[in-house]
Design a protein around this motif. Structure first.
Motif, short mmCIF file in Angstrom:
data_model
loop_
_atom_site.label_atom_id
_atom_site.label_comp_id
_atom_site.label_asym_id
_atom_site.label_seq_id
_atom_site.Cartn_x
_atom_site.Cartn_y
_atom_site.Cartn_z
N PRO A 135 0.80 -1.23 0.00
CA PRO A 135 0.00 0.00 0.00
C PRO A 135 0.83 1.28 0.00
O PRO A 135 0.35 2.33 -0.45
CB PRO A 135 -0.82 -0.12 1.29
N ALA A 136 2.10 1.19 0.45
CA ALA A 136 2.96 2.37 0.46
C ALA A 136 3.75 2.53 -0.84
O ALA A 136 4.52 3.49 -0.98
CB ALA A 136 3.94 2.30 1.64
N HIS A 137 3.59 1.63 -1.79
CA HIS A 137 4.26 1.78 -3.08
C HIS A 137 3.73 3.03 -3.77
O HIS A 137 2.52 3.33 -3.71
CB HIS A 137 3.99 0.55 -3.95
N PRO A 138 4.58 3.81 -4.45
CA PRO A 138 4.13 5.05 -5.09
C PRO A 138 2.99 4.87 -6.08
O PRO A 138 2.23 5.81 -6.34
CB PRO A 138 5.40 5.57 -5.79
N LEU A 139 2.83 3.66 -6.65
CA LEU A 139 1.80 3.42 -7.66
C LEU A 139 0.58 2.70 -7.09
O LEU A 139 -0.34 2.36 -7.84
CB LEU A 139 2.38 2.60 -8.81
N ALA A 140 0.55 2.47 -5.78
CA ALA A 140 -0.50 1.64 -5.20
C ALA A 140 -1.88 2.26 -5.32
O ALA A 140 -2.88 1.54 -5.28
CB ALA A 140 -0.18 1.34 -3.74
N GLY A 141 -1.97 3.57 -5.48
CA GLY A 141 -3.27 4.21 -5.57
C GLY A 141 -3.88 4.19 -6.96
O GLY A 141 -5.03 4.62 -7.13
N ALA A 142 -3.16 3.70 -7.94
CA ALA A 142 -3.66 3.71 -9.32
C ALA A 142 -4.78 2.68 -9.51
O ALA A 142 -4.79 1.61 -8.90
CB ALA A 142 -2.52 3.42 -10.29
N GLY A 143 -5.72 3.01 -10.39
CA GLY A 143 -6.78 2.06 -10.72
C GLY A 143 -6.29 1.00 -11.68
O GLY A 143 -6.82 -0.11 -11.71
N LEU A 201 -2.39 0.05 -14.18
CA LEU A 201 -1.01 0.44 -14.47
C LEU A 201 -0.55 -0.16 -15.78
O LEU A 201 -1.00 -1.24 -16.17
CB LEU A 201 -0.07 -0.03 -13.35
N ARG A 202 0.35 0.54 -16.46
CA ARG A 202 1.01 0.00 -17.63
C ARG A 202 2.30 -0.69 -17.19
O ARG A 202 2.96 -0.22 -16.25
CB ARG A 202 1.32 1.10 -18.64
N PRO A 203 2.69 -1.79 -17.83
CA PRO A 203 3.93 -2.46 -17.43
C PRO A 203 5.15 -1.53 -17.40
O PRO A 203 6.00 -1.65 -16.52
CB PRO A 203 4.08 -3.56 -18.49
N LEU A 204 5.21 -0.59 -18.35
CA LEU A 204 6.36 0.32 -18.38
C LEU A 204 6.45 1.18 -17.12
O LEU A 204 7.54 1.65 -16.77
CB LEU A 204 6.30 1.22 -19.62
N GLU A 205 5.34 1.39 -16.44
CA GLU A 205 5.36 2.18 -15.21
C GLU A 205 6.04 1.45 -14.06
O GLU A 205 6.32 2.08 -13.02
CB GLU A 205 3.94 2.58 -14.82
N LEU A 206 6.30 0.17 -14.20
CA LEU A 206 6.94 -0.61 -13.15
C LEU A 206 8.46 -0.54 -13.20
O LEU A 206 9.13 -1.19 -12.40
CB LEU A 206 6.49 -2.07 -13.23
N ARG A 207 9.01 0.25 -14.12
CA ARG A 207 10.47 0.29 -14.27
C ARG A 207 11.19 0.76 -13.02
O ARG A 207 12.34 0.42 -12.80
CB ARG A 207 10.85 1.19 -15.46
N GLY A 208 10.54 1.54 -12.19
CA GLY A 208 11.17 1.98 -10.94
C GLY A 208 11.02 1.00 -9.81
O GLY A 208 11.51 1.25 -8.70
N LEU A 231 8.40 -14.70 -16.57
CA LEU A 231 8.81 -13.52 -15.82
C LEU A 231 10.12 -12.95 -16.35
O LEU A 231 10.31 -11.73 -16.38
CB LEU A 231 8.94 -13.87 -14.34
N ARG A 232 11.01 -13.82 -16.79
CA ARG A 232 12.28 -13.34 -17.37
C ARG A 232 12.01 -12.53 -18.64
O ARG A 232 12.56 -11.45 -18.83
CB ARG A 232 13.18 -14.54 -17.68
N ARG A 233 11.12 -13.04 -19.49
CA ARG A 233 10.82 -12.34 -20.74
C ARG A 233 10.04 -11.05 -20.48
O ARG A 233 10.24 -10.04 -21.16
CB ARG A 233 10.06 -13.26 -21.70
N PHE A 234 9.13 -11.08 -19.51
CA PHE A 234 8.37 -9.89 -19.17
C PHE A 234 9.30 -8.79 -18.66
O PHE A 234 9.22 -7.64 -19.12
CB PHE A 234 7.32 -10.23 -18.10
N ALA A 235 10.18 -9.13 -17.73
CA ALA A 235 11.11 -8.13 -17.19
C ALA A 235 12.00 -7.57 -18.29
O ALA A 235 12.25 -6.36 -18.36
CB ALA A 235 11.94 -8.75 -16.07
N GLY A 236 12.49 -8.43 -19.17
CA GLY A 236 13.34 -7.96 -20.26
C GLY A 236 12.61 -7.08 -21.24
O GLY A 236 13.14 -6.06 -21.70
N ARG A 237 11.38 -7.45 -21.57
CA ARG A 237 10.61 -6.67 -22.55
C ARG A 237 10.31 -5.27 -22.06
O ARG A 237 10.36 -4.30 -22.83
CB ARG A 237 9.31 -7.42 -22.87
N PHE A 238 10.00 -5.11 -20.77
CA PHE A 238 9.57 -3.81 -20.27
C PHE A 238 10.64 -3.11 -19.42
O PHE A 238 10.36 -2.09 -18.78
CB PHE A 238 8.27 -3.97 -19.48
N GLY A 239 11.86 -3.65 -19.45
CA GLY A 239 12.97 -2.98 -18.78
C GLY A 239 12.83 -2.89 -17.28
O GLY A 239 13.21 -1.88 -16.66
N ILE A 240 12.31 -3.94 -16.65
CA ILE A 240 12.07 -3.94 -15.21
C ILE A 240 13.15 -4.76 -14.52
O ILE A 240 13.46 -5.88 -14.93
CB ILE A 240 10.67 -4.54 -14.91
#
Length: 336
Positions: free
Chosen positions: A192-200, A202-209, A224-233
């Protein structure tokens, strides 16, 4: 001479692909193993079956004459195996990918087809299921079909190449086949304290931080390996997959960490975490049935039941741009 069906299968695959690498991927073999089988067959027959020109091959006259009888011999071998195994026992199906709840999908299908006699078991992962299929201790597997390590390209059945990985089925005969039966959307789980937790949503690219927390080493977690690689997470992994609650301990303790889980997978009541849908694109987790050789009547009935449930529940809907699948899963979807 006694015809070796393994050698004949290697020949037929190479004759149909006219490429030893693709034929090896189709049979879940290394290219070296495939070449050795064909060489032994040629030695036994006393004739050359292929003209080899660099990476390309073409059939000789003897190869063209041998092709259709070899296909017929393989079909006869499959029928013989099927006849020997035919018996009135439950269909044995193993699942893997337990963190993502494969039993939820099977319960839905078997609930729609209560007359099917199925005995369910568990395999640790895809290589374990492949080994069980090879030994004949199960009839089908249900989970995510993917490459499993990082040495060389492999494929399962139908000539579909499915990514970079280790050949885990040296000597598998008859060849494995698989069919994609469900695409399941994934959500992101956050503190709940994550900066994006209040969003209705999210786009995968927003998880880069954020840091994607994974239940086991990434070389064992193809999706998960391919997902992280594709979206730079950035991704980190636990030492061992101990289940859902231990996985959630990290994002619960550190707001930087997030997890991906199926959209309808219930979290423990005391998890204290937020679940947010992922969109633009929505990642889809591909579930497949995997089998070896010719399916028995009950196996074919289960495949039909999956198809009917998938059509009714719209399990195979995929829209490029709106949804995301690894390339190998897109190839499987085209074959459905």
């Amino acid at each position: 001479m006694d015809l070796d069906l393994g050698q004949a299968r290697a020949f037929v695959a190479a004759a149909e692909e006219l490429h030893f690498g693709r034929a090896a991927r189709r049979l879940f073999l290394t290219q070296q193993a495939l070449s050795k089988r064909i060489a032994r067959l040629e030695d036994a027959l006393g004739v050359a079956l292929f003209h080899r020109c660099g990476h390309a091959v073409e059939l000789t006259g003897a190869g063209r004459r041998f092709l259709e009888p070899a296909r017929a011999a393989l079909r006869a071998g499959e029928r013989a195996v099927g006849a020997a195994r035919a018996q009135t026992r439950p269909l044995r199906v193993d699942v893997w990918g337990h963190l993502y709840g494969p039993m939820r999908t099977l319960r839905a299908v078997l609930g729609d087809a209560p007359a099917l006699a199925v005995e369910l078991g568990a395999s640790r992962d895809l290589p374990t299921a492949v080994d069980a299929l090879t030994r004949g201790s199960i009839d089908l597997g249900f989970g995510r079909v993917h490459a499993t390590a990082t040495r060389e390209t492999v494929g399962i059945g139908d000539g579909i190449g499915i990514g970079e990985g280790e050949c885990i089925g040296e000597g598998l005969e008859p060849a494995l086949a698989h069919r994609l039966v469900r695409l399941e959307p994934l959500d992101v789980v956050l503190h709940p304290a994550h900066p994006l937790a209040g969003a209705g949503q999210l786009r995968p690219l927003e998880l880069r931080g954020s840091v994607l927390w994974c239940p086991a080493a990434l070389d064992r977690l193809d999706f998960l390996r391919r997902f992280a690689g594709r979206f730079g997470i950035t991704a980190e992994a636990a030492a061992a997959n101990l289940g859902l609650e231990p996985l959630l301990e990290r994002p619960r303790a550190d707001p930087r960490y997030v997890c991906l889980l199926p959209a309808d997978l219930p979290l423990p009541a005391d998890a204290g975490l937020r679940v947010v849908p992922l969109v633009d694109p929505t990642p889809l987790y591909a579930w497949s049935l995997l089998w070896r050789g010719e399916l028995c009547a009950t196996g074919r009935a289960l495949l039909h039941a999956f198809a009917e449930t998938a059509a009714r529940r719209r399990w195979l809907e995929y829209t490029p741009g709106r949804d995301w699948l690894p390339d190998a899963d897109q190839a499987q979807l085209l074959a459905v």
